[in-house]
Structure formats: structure tokens, C-alpha cells
Design a protein around this motif. Structure first.
Motif, mmCIF file in Angstrom:
data_model
loop_
_atom_site.group_PDB
_atom_site.id
_atom_site.type_symbol
_atom_site.label_atom_id
_atom_site.label_comp_id
_atom_site.label_asym_id
_atom_site.label_seq_id
_atom_site.Cartn_x
_atom_site.Cartn_y
_atom_site.Cartn_z
ATOM 1 N N ARG A 31 0.832 -1.201 0.000
ATOM 2 C CA ARG A 31 0.000 0.000 0.000
ATOM 3 C C ARG A 31 0.870 1.256 0.000
ATOM 4 O O ARG A 31 0.609 2.221 -0.736
ATOM 5 C CB ARG A 31 -0.914 -0.009 1.229
ATOM 6 N N VAL A 32 1.930 1.241 0.834
ATOM 7 C CA VAL A 32 2.832 2.392 0.897
ATOM 8 C C VAL A 32 3.553 2.601 -0.425
ATOM 9 O O VAL A 32 3.656 3.730 -0.938
ATOM 10 C CB VAL A 32 3.852 2.201 2.039
ATOM 11 N N LEU A 33 4.045 1.507 -1.012
ATOM 12 C CA LEU A 33 4.786 1.610 -2.271
ATOM 13 C C LEU A 33 3.887 2.056 -3.413
ATOM 14 O O LEU A 33 4.299 2.855 -4.265
ATOM 15 C CB LEU A 33 5.435 0.259 -2.587
ATOM 16 N N ARG A 34 2.667 1.536 -3.459
ATOM 17 C CA ARG A 34 1.738 1.945 -4.523
ATOM 18 C C ARG A 34 1.390 3.433 -4.393
ATOM 19 O O ARG A 34 1.225 4.126 -5.413
ATOM 20 C CB ARG A 34 0.466 1.100 -4.473
ATOM 21 N N GLU A 35 1.287 3.901 -3.160
ATOM 22 C CA GLU A 35 1.004 5.319 -2.951
ATOM 23 C C GLU A 35 2.158 6.177 -3.458
ATOM 24 O O GLU A 35 1.943 7.222 -4.084
ATOM 25 C CB GLU A 35 0.761 5.570 -1.466
ATOM 26 N N LEU A 36 3.394 5.715 -3.215
ATOM 27 C CA LEU A 36 4.555 6.446 -3.721
ATOM 28 C C LEU A 36 4.634 6.380 -5.240
ATOM 29 O O LEU A 36 4.997 7.359 -5.909
ATOM 30 C CB LEU A 36 5.839 5.879 -3.102
ATOM 31 N N GLN A 37 4.300 5.220 -5.800
ATOM 32 C CA GLN A 37 4.346 5.063 -7.256
ATOM 33 C C GLN A 37 3.308 5.938 -7.960
ATOM 34 O O GLN A 37 3.471 6.258 -9.141
ATOM 35 C CB GLN A 37 4.112 3.596 -7.637
ATOM 36 N N SER A 38 2.254 6.304 -7.273
ATOM 37 C CA SER A 38 1.202 7.110 -7.894
ATOM 38 C C SER A 38 1.625 8.565 -8.096
ATOM 39 O O SER A 38 0.970 9.306 -8.819
ATOM 40 C CB SER A 38 -0.072 7.057 -7.047
ATOM 41 N N LYS A 90 8.239 3.972 -18.533
ATOM 42 C CA LYS A 90 7.112 4.235 -17.646
ATOM 43 C C LYS A 90 6.793 3.018 -16.775
ATOM 44 O O LYS A 90 7.166 1.901 -17.087
ATOM 45 C CB LYS A 90 5.878 4.620 -18.463
ATOM 46 N N ASN A 91 6.077 3.284 -15.699
ATOM 47 C CA ASN A 91 5.598 2.258 -14.771
ATOM 48 C C ASN A 91 6.737 1.393 -14.221
ATOM 49 O O ASN A 91 6.733 0.171 -14.349
ATOM 50 C CB ASN A 91 4.554 1.367 -15.476
ATOM 51 N N PRO A 92 7.740 1.984 -13.582
ATOM 52 C CA PRO A 92 8.838 1.178 -13.017
ATOM 53 C C PRO A 92 8.353 0.331 -11.851
ATOM 54 O O PRO A 92 7.605 0.811 -10.995
ATOM 55 C CB PRO A 92 9.845 2.245 -12.565
ATOM 56 N N GLN A 93 8.814 -0.917 -11.804
ATOM 57 C CA GLN A 93 8.380 -1.860 -10.781
ATOM 58 C C GLN A 93 9.526 -2.354 -9.908
ATOM 59 O O GLN A 93 9.378 -3.337 -9.191
ATOM 60 C CB GLN A 93 7.681 -3.060 -11.437
ATOM 61 N N TRP A 94 10.654 -1.667 -9.984
ATOM 62 C CA TRP A 94 11.798 -1.997 -9.141
ATOM 63 C C TRP A 94 12.221 -0.737 -8.393
ATOM 64 O O TRP A 94 11.860 0.373 -8.782
ATOM 65 C CB TRP A 94 12.960 -2.556 -9.972
ATOM 66 N N THR A 150 14.260 5.514 -4.690
ATOM 67 C CA THR A 150 13.773 5.796 -6.042
ATOM 68 C C THR A 150 13.268 4.527 -6.713
ATOM 69 O O THR A 150 13.616 3.408 -6.318
ATOM 70 C CB THR A 150 14.885 6.411 -6.908
ATOM 71 N N PHE A 151 12.454 4.718 -7.762
ATOM 72 C CA PHE A 151 11.897 3.616 -8.543
ATOM 73 C C PHE A 151 12.574 3.568 -9.909
ATOM 74 O O PHE A 151 12.889 4.613 -10.488
ATOM 75 C CB PHE A 151 10.390 3.793 -8.715
ATOM 76 N N MET A 152 12.768 2.359 -10.421
ATOM 77 C CA MET A 152 13.423 2.194 -11.718
ATOM 78 C C MET A 152 12.850 0.992 -12.442
ATOM 79 O O MET A 152 12.140 0.157 -11.860
ATOM 80 C CB MET A 152 14.930 2.025 -11.528
ATOM 81 N N CYS A 153 13.189 0.919 -13.720
ATOM 82 C CA CYS A 153 12.666 -0.155 -14.564
ATOM 83 C C CYS A 153 13.500 -1.428 -14.389
ATOM 84 O O CYS A 153 14.527 -1.438 -13.705
ATOM 85 C CB CYS A 153 12.657 0.274 -16.025
ATOM 86 N N LEU A 154 13.055 -2.473 -15.035
ATOM 87 C CA LEU A 154 13.718 -3.772 -14.929
ATOM 88 C C LEU A 154 15.148 -3.719 -15.447
ATOM 89 O O LEU A 154 16.069 -4.234 -14.820
ATOM 90 C CB LEU A 154 12.903 -4.811 -15.700
ATOM 91 N N GLU A 155 15.362 -3.071 -16.585
ATOM 92 C CA GLU A 155 16.687 -3.046 -17.189
ATOM 93 C C GLU A 155 17.676 -2.268 -16.325
ATOM 94 O O GLU A 155 18.802 -2.704 -16.102
ATOM 95 C CB GLU A 155 16.607 -2.433 -18.586
ATOM 96 N N CYS A 156 17.269 -1.128 -15.831
ATOM 97 C CA CYS A 156 18.157 -0.331 -14.976
ATOM 98 C C CYS A 156 18.414 -1.047 -13.649
ATOM 99 O O CYS A 156 19.487 -0.909 -13.061
ATOM 100 C CB CYS A 156 17.561 1.049 -14.734
ATOM 101 N N VAL A 171 18.893 -3.073 -4.317
ATOM 102 C CA VAL A 171 17.750 -3.168 -5.228
ATOM 103 C C VAL A 171 16.694 -4.108 -4.654
ATOM 104 O O VAL A 171 17.010 -5.180 -4.123
ATOM 105 C CB VAL A 171 18.211 -3.659 -6.617
ATOM 106 N N ARG A 172 15.422 -3.709 -4.770
ATOM 107 C CA ARG A 172 14.306 -4.543 -4.348
ATOM 108 C C ARG A 172 13.214 -4.498 -5.408
ATOM 109 O O ARG A 172 13.053 -3.500 -6.118
ATOM 110 C CB ARG A 172 13.700 -4.047 -3.024
ATOM 111 N N SER A 173 12.461 -5.581 -5.502
ATOM 112 C CA SER A 173 11.271 -5.608 -6.345
ATOM 113 C C SER A 173 10.091 -5.063 -5.548
ATOM 114 O O SER A 173 9.931 -5.377 -4.369
ATOM 115 C CB SER A 173 10.971 -7.037 -6.805
ATOM 116 N N VAL A 174 9.262 -4.274 -6.194
ATOM 117 C CA VAL A 174 8.125 -3.679 -5.495
ATOM 118 C C VAL A 174 7.188 -4.750 -4.961
ATOM 119 O O VAL A 174 6.665 -4.656 -3.848
ATOM 120 C CB VAL A 174 7.372 -2.713 -6.435
#
Length: 326
Positions: free
Chosen positions: A8-15, A28-32, A39-45, A59-62
Motif C-alpha cells: 500500500r505504501v509503495l503503490r502510494e509512492l508510485q502514484s 514508464k511504470n517502473p516496478q523496481w 527511487t523507482f526504476m525499470c527492470l533493465e536499470c 535493489v528490491r522488487s516492489v
């Protein structure tokens, strides 16, 4: 797996608008995420961040990783826009090569800034004029992956890891036709990556499956397995038993199992027998008690009947005497 509260916290930050695009590129829509910078980043980064080491970028997965309370606080203290604005003050552009962007004094200062914010203590960063930022030569480091990278992006002559720089065209005298193959070293096409961006979960699952088939003894930048990316530690080696031990062990195990089954059946049979005998005994006792009660009752009734008969006879005699006397 992230808990519902952490998610819930991470989704709020991602919004937040600043976190809807990768911190290092335009995907767009980084999930890492990198906890070190919030900070949030994409799979490749994220693959390139893992190559920096956990002391520089953790590094962590959301969704796939568990999150602690301190890690969530660091994410709340950071933000993609905040990092890039801070770095820009010191002359570090968003699209700077990832290895150069985070292997310098500016990144170290920002990590300390995040840590101070979580611990609730003041932090005054040094002025930009007091910080000297030096980058490695373009030929010695891999470029940052950037979807529509800015003009300051460094072009690398070699890949940083096996994720590849999938949205930067490979150096060539002629472009690939129809953009179907935009990197000679990449095993994926632009269409495949665009499809993966539309459904991140499926893409992660496929990447994890591919990661399982990679060797464990090689580092990720040489084609080895990513540790923590859906992988499980290899089983510990066990000493092989001496010849014949397996047979003896199996025989003993089978014998003990059979003995246990026999003992179980015997215990069950004994329990049934005891239960049945107890029921029969209770029934006999109950029948005996009923018979004794009936016998005693009949005896009492007989005695009462005799008394009644005697009283009746006595009354008759008295009545007759009274009749004669009158």
C-alpha cells in the motif's frame, strides 16, 4: 513477497507523477526500486544497479521482495524527482551512465541525506562548488539505459551486463530495418520489450524462468545468474553414504514402519475390545440393578398387601360384633 501494508505504501509512492517514470531513463511504470536512494526504476536499470553492489545500490522488487519498516521510510524520504534535482545541482544529469552516476561523491552525499532523514537528524549537504565529480572515460564504462536519452548520455562500447542496452541502437553505419533489431547484442526486439512493458508481471515471470537456467558460478555480467532475482540458493552438498548403507537403511526403515503399523493395529484392536467389554459390563450392571429394584419393590408391595388384608379382616370382625351388639 511484499506485505499488504508495504504494498500500500509503495503503490502510494508510485502514484506520484515523479515516480511514474524510471529514475535513470524514460521507461514508464517502473516496478523496481533502490532503497539506498528511495527511487523507482525499470527492470533493465535494476539489472545495472545490481552490478554496482549492495553498498552502492540495494535493489528490491516492489511486489516480489519483502520490505522492512526502515526500507519503506527510505522510500518515503526519497523520490525520483528529488534525486535527479539534487544530482543536477552538482552537474550530474539524469541520463548519465549508471556506473558513473552512482559511483561518485554526489551519490554518497545523497545516500547520507536519505539516511539522516530516516533517522530524524539534520543534514546540510556541501555546496556544489565544494564537490568535484569525475566520470570514467566513455570507452571504459557502460552507458545508462535511456528510452529517449538526453544529449549528455554516454554511449558505451560494451554492455554492462547481459540485460543489454535494449533501447539504444547499436553502433552501425546503417540502421536496422523497421527497428526490428535495434541492438546487435540484444536477444530481444523492440516489439518484445514494448509488449513486456504492457504487462510487467508476465515479463518478470519469464525473466525469472530464464534466470533459473543460467549458471551459478559466473557473475551476472558474464552470463551468470542474478542472485535475488527469483533465484534460490543451490542445495548444500551432502556426503554420499558408503556402498550398502542405503539398502540397510531402507530395510530398517521398512521394518520400523511395518512394526509401527502392527503396533497401531494392535492398539486399535485392544481399544475396541476394552470399549466393548466396558459397554457389556455396564449393561450387565444396569440390568442387575433393575432386577434388584424390581425384587425389592415387589417385596414391599407384597408386605403392604398382607398388611392391608389383615386390616380388612380386622375391620370385618369389628363390624360383625357391632351388628350383634345392636
Amino acid at each position: 513477497m511484499a506485505s499488504p501494508e508495504a504494498l500500500r505504501v509503495l503503490r502510494e509512492l508510485q502514484s506520484k507523477p515523479e515516480n511514474k517514470v524510471c529514475v535513470d531513463c524514460d521507461t514508464k511504470n517502473p516496478q523496481w526500486a533502490t532503497v539506498s536512494y528511495g527511487t523507482f526504476m525499470c527492470l533493465e536499470c535494476s539489472g545495472k544497479h545490481r552490478g554496482l553492489g549492495v553498498h552502492i545500490s540495494f535493489v528490491r522488487s516492489v511486489t516480489m521482495d519483502a520490505w522492512s519498516a526502515d526500507q519503506l521510510k527510505k522510500m518515503q524520504a526519497g523520490g525520483n524527482g528529488a534525486l535527479n534535482d539534487f544530482f543536477k545541482q552538482y552537474g550530474v544529469d539524469k541520463y548519465t551512465d549508471i556506473k558513473d552516476k552512482y559511483n561518485n561523491r554526489v551519490a554518497e552525499i545523497y545516500r547520507e541525506k536519505i539516511k539522516a532523514a530516516v533517522e530524524g537528524r539534520p543534514f546540510n549537504p556541501p555546496p556544489p562548488s565544494a564537490v568535484q565529480v569525475s566520470f570514467s572515460k566513455p570507452g571504459n564504462s557502460s552507458g545508462s539505459r535511456s528510452g529517449g536519452a538526453g544529449p549528455n548520455s554516454a554511449v558505451s562500447s560494451s554492455r554492462h551486463d547481459d540485460w543489454g542496452e535494449w533501447d539504444r541502437p547499436a553502433a552501425s553505419s546503417s540502421p536496422a530495418p523497421n527497428n526490428s533489431s535495434f541492438n546487435n547484442n540484444s536477444e530481444y526486439t523492440r516489439a518484445q520489450y514494448m509488449a513486456s512493458a504492457a504487462n510487467k508481471d508476465d515479463f518478470f515471470a519469464r525473466k525469472m524462468q530464464e534466470n533459473q537456467s543460467k549458471p551459478d558460478h559466473l557473475p551476472p555480467n558474464q552470463g551468470g545468474k542474478y542472485v535475488g532475482f527469483g533465484s534460490t540458493p543451490p542445495p548444500r552438498p551432502t556426503a554420499s553414504p558408503a556402498p550398502g548403507v542405503d539398502d540397510v537403511t531402507a530395510l530398517l526403515s521398512k521394518g520400523l514402519q511395518s512394526l509401527g503399523q502392527v503396533a497401531g493395529v494392535a492398539a486399535s484392536t485392544a481399544h475396541v475390545a476394552v470399549q466393548s467389554g466396558t459397554q457389556n459390563l455396564n449393561q450387565l450392571l444396569q440390568e442387575k440393578q433393575v432386577a434388584q429394584t424390581l425384587q425389592q419393590t415387589s417385596k414391599v408391595v407384597a408386605e403392604k398387601a398382607q398388611v392391608g388384608t389383615r386390616v380388612w379382616c380386622r375391620l370385618k370382625q369389628i363390624t360383625r360384633r357391632l351388628g350383634r351388639a345392636s
